[in-house]
Structures are given as structure tokens and as C-alpha cells.
Design a protein around this motif. Structure first.
Motif, short mmCIF file in Angstrom:
data_model
loop_
_atom_site.label_atom_id
_atom_site.label_comp_id
_atom_site.label_asym_id
_atom_site.label_seq_id
_atom_site.Cartn_x
_atom_site.Cartn_y
_atom_site.Cartn_z
N UNK A 18 0.82 -1.21 0.00
CA UNK A 18 0.00 0.00 0.00
C UNK A 18 0.86 1.26 0.00
N UNK A 24 9.85 4.14 2.35
CA UNK A 24 8.86 4.62 3.34
C UNK A 24 8.59 3.52 4.36
N UNK A 28 9.51 3.71 8.38
CA UNK A 28 8.50 3.52 9.42
C UNK A 28 8.92 2.43 10.40
N UNK A 64 -1.59 0.35 18.77
CA UNK A 64 -1.88 0.75 17.39
C UNK A 64 -0.62 0.81 16.52
N UNK A 67 0.38 -2.72 15.73
CA UNK A 67 -0.48 -3.31 14.71
C UNK A 67 -0.07 -2.84 13.32
N UNK A 68 0.25 -1.55 13.20
CA UNK A 68 0.63 -1.03 11.88
C UNK A 68 1.98 -1.56 11.44
N UNK B 16 4.33 7.23 13.61
CA UNK B 16 3.06 7.41 12.89
C UNK B 16 3.07 8.77 12.16
N UNK B 19 5.12 8.59 9.07
CA UNK B 19 4.43 7.77 8.07
C UNK B 19 3.34 8.60 7.38
N UNK B 22 4.81 11.04 4.98
CA UNK B 22 5.21 10.38 3.72
C UNK B 22 3.98 10.06 2.86
N UNK B 23 2.94 9.56 3.52
CA UNK B 23 1.72 9.19 2.77
C UNK B 23 1.09 10.39 2.09
N UNK B 26 3.10 11.57 -0.74
CA UNK B 26 2.85 10.76 -1.94
C UNK B 26 1.59 11.21 -2.66
N UNK B 104 -7.21 4.39 14.48
CA UNK B 104 -5.89 3.77 14.40
C UNK B 104 -5.95 2.37 14.99
N UNK B 105 -5.29 1.37 14.46
CA UNK B 105 -4.42 1.46 13.28
C UNK B 105 -5.23 1.64 12.00
N UNK B 106 -4.66 2.40 11.07
CA UNK B 106 -5.34 2.62 9.80
C UNK B 106 -4.49 2.05 8.67
N UNK B 107 -5.14 1.76 7.57
CA UNK B 107 -4.40 1.31 6.40
C UNK B 107 -4.08 2.53 5.54
N UNK B 108 -2.88 2.59 4.98
CA UNK B 108 -2.53 3.74 4.14
C UNK B 108 -3.56 3.99 3.05
N UNK B 109 -4.07 2.92 2.47
CA UNK B 109 -5.06 3.06 1.40
C UNK B 109 -6.32 3.76 1.91
N UNK B 112 -5.63 7.54 2.38
CA UNK B 112 -5.63 8.23 1.08
C UNK B 112 -7.04 8.37 0.54
#
Lengths: 133, 294
Positions: A18, A24, A28, A64, A67-68, B16, B19, B22-23, B26, B104-109, B112
Motif C-alpha cells: 500500500x 517509506x 517507518x 496501534x 499493529x501497523x 506514525x 508515516x 510520507x503518505x 505521496x 488507528x491502526x489505519x491502512x494507508x489506502x 488516502x
């Protein structure tokens, strides 16, 4: 008691996919691994001082972020610790007795060390073959 | 038009935070980051972002307070991140003026997708100070603060709103009028000025969040037509109401919370509604046909 793997490489693979950029992902994981010790010690401090707010912040941060970062066992253990105190009324909180506290902290520290070790191995493999991400 | 996309990330956990930087980088954002709430508010003031992400648990002032403070001077989209799943956090986050929330936790997708959806939302145009458009003396370009929780929307020249409004592909469903600043929708003592982002209820200024404003405008423009929660969710995303795109229960619940907060600010009793009616099991509609003028 946690039954999750120390590192969930499938989860890391999905994260890498993803993110779309191995740099990146590596950045992280490196930051997470660097912060692991201070996250665990923050929990210890909150338990020692019986600071419920700080405890919740610390345990949620560990849960959290782990988990990530694919640190499945640590995340699950943090979730169990969160439940342990969250289900009790905050005033007065029934804090674990000292013996139990030391046992929990020893387990957390051990798991954190193992997590850090396995993450470093993952990073080494990743730099050897970036397509893993 | 200033087409740069600036975001501010307010997050105390360094891993976090970086991250997210960076996300969003992008996704084409120029990103500024802050590790605590006070610095976050300052970063928003200095950088005029279109997007602000705020972690709920910050070491100095919490995410609610950060959101309340930034709402006094920016119309940026605010996403609140929380590590707690409890509903109360979500509700309070929305009430503080956040446009959306992410667990959280979240997915990058997922991050976005949420961000892109918000930026597609119809953003209400605001009249910059000094504009040539006539603004009626009864309608301040900058809504007055100091009432209630003052989750206000500034319309000053440095506001990000003008840029994001211009970038929005479409307005609330059914929008057909021109761009006159004194254009208004009127229903039973409720007056909504679409182009200056201002609402009055029985002569009282009401400060709505951008999301609440879009919902109210959409319902007023829809007349007696019922808008389902799924349609309203899609409109907030910037989709066509009948696009058929997936809407989760959580999305619908979010609309309910926004409508609840909006009603409370307007002083509209859902049991005896003057302005917004609940159509049980479906959604909402205006209590009458709003008159348009201007």
C-alpha cells in the motif's frame, strides 16, 4: 494470553504494497523499532505511578503502532492490557499488585526485544531484496 | 488560484507522524508536521492548509481542543485520528468540528481514500474580505464568534476555503443559482447564504462546520424530496448521490451524528421539526420548500 506471531510478515507485505515505496516502509519500521523501548518504559512508569490517563495513552500507542508495524504479538498483548484496566472503573482503578506488575513488564520487555530483533531481520531481508515490500 | 495542496499533521507518535507525512506527500501534499497540539495550531495558522489531521491523544491540549481552535480561523478539512473505538470519541470528535475521523491502526489506502473523498466534497464558497461582490450588511463575511462553542468558520483572505471551493467539482445536489453573495435559501425563519457560508435561525447567527453546512444546504435545495443517508454520504464524498458506491453503516451513522449536531446548533427539535425532518428508516428532508432569492 497472546497467541499471535511476533511479526506478521503478511501484514508487513500488505503495508509495503500500500505504501508503494520500500524506503517509506523501512523508515517507518526503523522508527517504530527505535521507539519500542521508550513505549514499554512509558507503560512501566504509568503503572508505577498509577496514572490511568498516561497508562491508556501508552497502551493505545503501543497497541496501534505495533499493529501497523506488523508486530502482532505486542499489539495483542497491549490490547489485553488495555482491556484489563479499561473494564474497571477509573476511580478507583484496581491496579495490578507489584508481583503481577513485574511479571507483566518482564513479558512486555522480552516480547519487545524479540519484536525488535525480528524486525531488524526483516529490514535486512528487505534491503537484500526490495521486492519483498 | 493558489492550487498548492498543503496539509498539517498533528501527531505525537513520531513513527506514525512521519508515516503520515510520507503518505500525504505521496498524495501530492506539501506537509507540515507538529508533535503537540499547540505547535499544531500554530502550524495551521502559518501554513494555511486545506487538510489537517489531528490525533485525539496529544501530550498538551487534546485533539478536540486543537480542532476547536483551528476552526476559529480555518475552513480546512479536519480529520481526527483516534486509537479508541468507543462511539463517544467519534461523536465528540465530530461535535468539535472535525469533518471525518479515522481509527488507528489505519491502512494507508484508507487514509488516502478518505482524504481524496473529502477533497472531492463540495466546499462552500466564501466571500474573501475585500471582494467586489456586494455583501448585505446583515451578513458578515466573517461570522462572529463568541457564542456557544464558537466552532466558527473564518472567511478571511488567508482562508484555505476559497481554493478548495474552487477546486470542488460540484456543489451540493441541486445547486443551480449564481454566485451572488446575497443569494439565500429561506425556510420558516431559517436563512442560509450559500456563498458566504452563513446561516441564521430566527435572526440568530449559527456557526456550522463545513460538513453540516453542506448537509443543510443539500436538504434545503432538495425541497420535500427525501435524501437517504447513503445519498447524503455520497454527496459529502463528492460522488453523485445515485452513484451506487458502497456506503457502510458507519458512514450512515456519521451522517446521523452530523445532522444531530446541526439540529442542536439550529435549535431544531426532531420531534417537532421546523426545518429538518427525519424520515424513519430512510433519511431526512426539509420540512418545507425553501424559497430562493438573490
Amino acid at each position: 494470553m497472546t497467541t499471535a506471531p511476533v511479526i506478521d510478515t503478511d501484514a508487513l507485505g500488505r503495508l509495503g504494497e500500500q505504501l508503494g515505496d520500500p524506503e517509506v516502509l523501512c523508515g517507518f519500521i526503523r522508527r517504530y523499532e527505535k521507539m519500542l523501548g521508550q513505549r514499554v518504559e512509558r507503560l512501566h512508569h504509568a503503572l508505577n505511578t498509577q496514572d490511568h490517563d498516561d497508562w491508556m495513552d501508552a497502551v493505545l500507542s503501543l497497541k496501534t503502532s505495533s499493529a501497523m508495524a506488523g508486530a502482532a504479538a505486542l499489539s495483542q498483548l497491549a490490547a489485553e492490557l488495555q482491556d484489563y484496566l479499561a473494564k474497571r472503573p477509573p476511580d478507583p482503578v484496581r491496579w495490578p499488585v507489584t508481583d503481577c506488575l513485574e511479571s507483566v513488564m518482564a513479558k512486555l520487555r522480552h516480547l519487545a526485544r524479540e519484536t525488535a530483533r525480528q524486525l531488524r531481520l526483516f529490514l535486512n531481508r528487505l534491503s537484500a531484496s526490495p521486492q519483498l515490500a | 488560484m493558489d492550487d498548492r495542496r498543503v496539509a498539517v499533521v498533528v501527531e505525537d507518535d513520531e513513527d506514525i507522524r512521519e508515516l503520515m507525512v510520507a503518505l500525504l506527500g505521496q498524495s501530492g501534499f506539501e506537509v507540515h508536521a507538529a508533535a503537540n497540539g499547540t505547535d499544531g495550531v500554530d502550524a495551521v495558522k502559518e501554513n494555511d492548509p486545506v487538510l489537517v489531521t489531528v490525533d485525539l491523544g496529544l501530550p498538551d491540549i487534546d485533539g478536540y481542543e486543537v480542532t476547536r481552535r483551528v476552526r476559529r480561523f480555518t475552513d480546512a478539512y479536519v480529520v481526527m485520528l483516534t486509537a479508541r473505538n468507543e462511539e463517544i470519541d467519534t461523536l465528540m470528535g465530530l461535535d468539535a468540528g472535525a469533518d471525518d475521523y479515522l481509527t488507528k491502526p489505519f491502512r494507508p489506502r484508507e487514509l488516502r481514500a478518505r482524504v481524496e473523498a473529502m477533497l472531492r466534497r463540495p466546499r462552500v464558497a466564501q466571500a474573501p474580505v475585500g471582494t467586489q461582490a456586494p455583501i448585505p450588511t446583515s451578513v458578515p463575511a466573517v461570522p462572529e464568534h463568541g457564542q456557544g462553542d464558537t466552532a466558527g468558520q473564518a472567511a478571511g483572505p488567508t482562508s484555505a476555503a476559497a481554493g478548495s471551493a474552487a477546486a470542488a467539482p460540484s456543489g451540493p445536489a441541486g445547486r443551480t443559482d449564481g454566485s451572488s453573495a446575497d443569494a439565500r435559501l429561506v425556510l420558516n425563519g431559517l436563512v442560509l447564504y450559500p456563498h458566504v457560508h452563513h446561516v441564521e435561525a430566527e435572526g440568530r447567527d449559527v456557526t456550522l462546520t463545513p460538513t453540516e453546512f453542506v448537509l443543510l444546504e443539500t436538504l434545503l435545495r432538495s425541497g420535500r424530496v427525501v435524501r437517504s443517508k447513503a445519498e447524503l454520504t455520497r454527496i459529502l464524498r463528492g460522488d453523485e448521490p445515485d452513484a451506487g458506491t458502497f456506503v457502510s453503516e458507519s458512514d450512515e451513522r456519521t451522517v446521523e451524528v452530523h445532522v444531530g449536531n446541526m439540529r442542536r446548533k439550529l435549535g431544531d427539535d426532531p420531534r417537532r421539526p421546523r426545518w429538518i425532518e427525519t424520515v424513519r428508516g430512510i433519511g431526512y428532508r426539509a420540512a418545507g420548500a425553501a424559497e430562493t432569492s438573490g
